[in-house]
Design a protein around this motif. Sequence first.
Motif, PDB file in Angstrom:
ATOM      1  N   ARG A   1     -26.186  -2.940  31.493  1.00  0.00           N
ATOM      2  CA  ARG A   1     -26.279  -3.238  32.923  1.00  0.00           C
ATOM      3  C   ARG A   1     -24.960  -2.931  33.641  1.00  0.00           C
ATOM      4  NH1 ARG A   1     -29.030  -7.566  30.643  1.00  0.00           N
ATOM      5  NH2 ARG A   1     -27.260  -8.991  30.849  1.00  0.00           N
ATOM      6  N   LEU A   2     -23.848  -3.208  32.993  1.00  0.00           N
ATOM      7  CA  LEU A   2     -22.533  -2.997  33.610  1.00  0.00           C
ATOM      8  C   LEU A   2     -22.120  -1.528  33.627  1.00  0.00           C
ATOM      9  CD1 LEU A   2     -20.548  -5.910  31.941  1.00  0.00           C
ATOM     10  CD2 LEU A   2     -21.092  -5.699  34.380  1.00  0.00           C
ATOM     11  N   ALA A   3     -22.399  -0.820  32.544  1.00  0.00           N
ATOM     12  CA  ALA A   3     -21.934   0.563  32.373  1.00  0.00           C
ATOM     13  C   ALA A   3     -23.092   1.413  31.859  1.00  0.00           C
ATOM     14  CB  ALA A   3     -20.751   0.606  31.407  1.00  0.00           C
ATOM     15  N   PRO A   4     -24.020   1.758  32.735  1.00  0.00           N
ATOM     16  CA  PRO A   4     -25.239   2.446  32.282  1.00  0.00           C
ATOM     17  C   PRO A   4     -25.015   3.827  31.675  1.00  0.00           C
ATOM     18  CG  PRO A   4     -25.142   2.351  34.691  1.00  0.00           C
ATOM     19  CD  PRO A   4     -24.020   1.508  34.169  1.00  0.00           C
ATOM     20  N   ARG A   5     -23.869   4.448  31.936  1.00  0.00           N
ATOM     21  CA  ARG A   5     -23.635   5.787  31.389  1.00  0.00           C
ATOM     22  C   ARG A   5     -22.595   5.821  30.279  1.00  0.00           C
ATOM     23  NH1 ARG A   5     -23.630   7.039  37.082  1.00  0.00           N
ATOM     24  NH2 ARG A   5     -21.397   7.471  36.956  1.00  0.00           N
ATOM     25  N   VAL A   6     -22.253   4.673  29.731  1.00  0.00           N
ATOM     26  CA  VAL A   6     -21.293   4.661  28.627  1.00  0.00           C
ATOM     27  C   VAL A   6     -21.948   5.342  27.419  1.00  0.00           C
ATOM     28  CG1 VAL A   6     -21.916   2.364  27.743  1.00  0.00           C
ATOM     29  CG2 VAL A   6     -19.635   3.241  27.355  1.00  0.00           C
ATOM     30  N   PRO A   7     -21.262   6.264  26.767  1.00  0.00           N
ATOM     31  CA  PRO A   7     -21.835   6.928  25.594  1.00  0.00           C
ATOM     32  C   PRO A   7     -22.137   5.916  24.477  1.00  0.00           C
ATOM     33  CG  PRO A   7     -19.905   8.119  26.389  1.00  0.00           C
ATOM     34  CD  PRO A   7     -19.947   6.816  27.132  1.00  0.00           C
ATOM     35  N   ASP A   8     -23.148   6.211  23.685  1.00  0.00           N
ATOM     36  CA  ASP A   8     -23.583   5.292  22.630  1.00  0.00           C
ATOM     37  C   ASP A   8     -22.461   4.903  21.682  1.00  0.00           C
ATOM     38  OD1 ASP A   8     -26.148   5.267  23.662  1.00  0.00           O
ATOM     39  OD2 ASP A   8     -26.919   6.746  22.232  1.00  0.00           O
ATOM     40  N   PHE A   9     -21.670   5.876  21.258  1.00  0.00           N
ATOM     41  CA  PHE A   9     -20.583   5.571  20.328  1.00  0.00           C
ATOM     42  C   PHE A   9     -19.603   4.590  20.953  1.00  0.00           C
ATOM     43  CE2 PHE A   9     -16.199   6.289  18.971  1.00  0.00           C
ATOM     44  CZ  PHE A   9     -16.312   5.985  17.625  1.00  0.00           C
ATOM     45  N   GLU A  10     -19.251   4.832  22.222  1.00  0.00           N
ATOM     46  CA  GLU A  10     -18.320   3.947  22.923  1.00  0.00           C
ATOM     47  C   GLU A  10     -18.942   2.567  23.105  1.00  0.00           C
ATOM     48  OE1 GLU A  10     -15.522   5.290  23.017  1.00  0.00           O
ATOM     49  OE2 GLU A  10     -15.902   7.417  23.250  1.00  0.00           O
TER      50      GLU A  10
ATOM     51  N   LEU B   1     -14.077   3.956  34.083  1.00  0.00           N
ATOM     52  CA  LEU B   1     -15.163   3.023  34.414  1.00  0.00           C
ATOM     53  C   LEU B   1     -16.167   3.674  35.356  1.00  0.00           C
ATOM     54  CD1 LEU B   1     -13.144  -0.298  34.857  1.00  0.00           C
ATOM     55  CD2 LEU B   1     -14.443   0.462  32.851  1.00  0.00           C
ATOM     56  N   ALA B   2     -15.682   4.404  36.347  1.00  0.00           N
ATOM     57  CA  ALA B   2     -16.582   5.079  37.292  1.00  0.00           C
ATOM     58  C   ALA B   2     -17.436   6.126  36.574  1.00  0.00           C
ATOM     59  CB  ALA B   2     -15.774   5.732  38.411  1.00  0.00           C
ATOM     60  N   GLU B   3     -16.826   6.851  35.653  1.00  0.00           N
ATOM     61  CA  GLU B   3     -17.562   7.866  34.887  1.00  0.00           C
ATOM     62  C   GLU B   3     -18.709   7.232  34.106  1.00  0.00           C
ATOM     63  OE1 GLU B   3     -16.461  10.648  31.119  1.00  0.00           O
ATOM     64  OE2 GLU B   3     -15.032  10.626  32.774  1.00  0.00           O
ATOM     65  N   TRP B   4     -18.515   6.018  33.664  1.00  0.00           N
ATOM     66  CA  TRP B   4     -19.536   5.305  32.896  1.00  0.00           C
ATOM     67  C   TRP B   4     -20.538   4.570  33.777  1.00  0.00           C
ATOM     68  CZ3 TRP B   4     -15.790   2.809  28.819  1.00  0.00           C
ATOM     69  CH2 TRP B   4     -15.380   3.804  27.916  1.00  0.00           C
ATOM     70  N   GLY B   5     -20.432   4.744  35.086  1.00  0.00           N
ATOM     71  CA  GLY B   5     -21.398   4.142  35.999  1.00  0.00           C
ATOM     72  C   GLY B   5     -21.081   2.719  36.404  1.00  0.00           C
ATOM     73  N   VAL B   6     -19.859   2.274  36.154  1.00  0.00           N
ATOM     74  CA  VAL B   6     -19.457   0.920  36.526  1.00  0.00           C
ATOM     75  C   VAL B   6     -19.162   0.899  38.018  1.00  0.00           C
ATOM     76  CG1 VAL B   6     -17.742  -0.897  36.159  1.00  0.00           C
ATOM     77  CG2 VAL B   6     -18.506   0.499  34.236  1.00  0.00           C
ATOM     78  N   ARG B   7     -19.735  -0.044  38.726  1.00  0.00           N
ATOM     79  CA  ARG B   7     -19.517  -0.143  40.173  1.00  0.00           C
ATOM     80  C   ARG B   7     -18.260  -0.931  40.507  1.00  0.00           C
ATOM     81  NH1 ARG B   7     -25.484  -1.242  42.679  1.00  0.00           N
ATOM     82  NH2 ARG B   7     -26.366   0.762  42.062  1.00  0.00           N
TER      83      ARG B   7
END
Length: 123
Positions: free
Chosen positions: A25-34, A97-103
């Motif tokens: 929910r916080l970081a919808p685009r964080v890569p799975d490994f991360e 954080l922005a790259e990972w979709g964090v607002r």
Amino acid sequence: MTRRPDPAPRALPTRREAVAAALVRLAPRVPDFEAEAIVDRALASTGLRNAAPETAAWLGLVSYARHVFTEYDSLLEEGYDQDSARHFVLDDLNAVLAEWGVRRRIGEDEDTAGSGTSGGEPA
């Protein structure tokens, strides 16, 4: 009136599942490994053991991004104090954080970081 039987009880999510769901929910685009590494960091932290899943996910996320994707640790090794090192990596941290979709963004006066590794002062 006849009472219907309750549906089969659902198992409560594990701590790992709850933190992982909060991270999505916080970081919808964080890569799975991360994401796995962030959840591991949050779960390993004695300071986050009793934190709400959202809090553990947020602090694990920020800590992981700061330590892995910025020069924070190098600055500490050079003798900078935590506050100064955080100041110098702030833009890089917010970019990750922005790259990972964090607002949400980390600000100069915000005291959120969480080392994710111990129960002491966040790193």
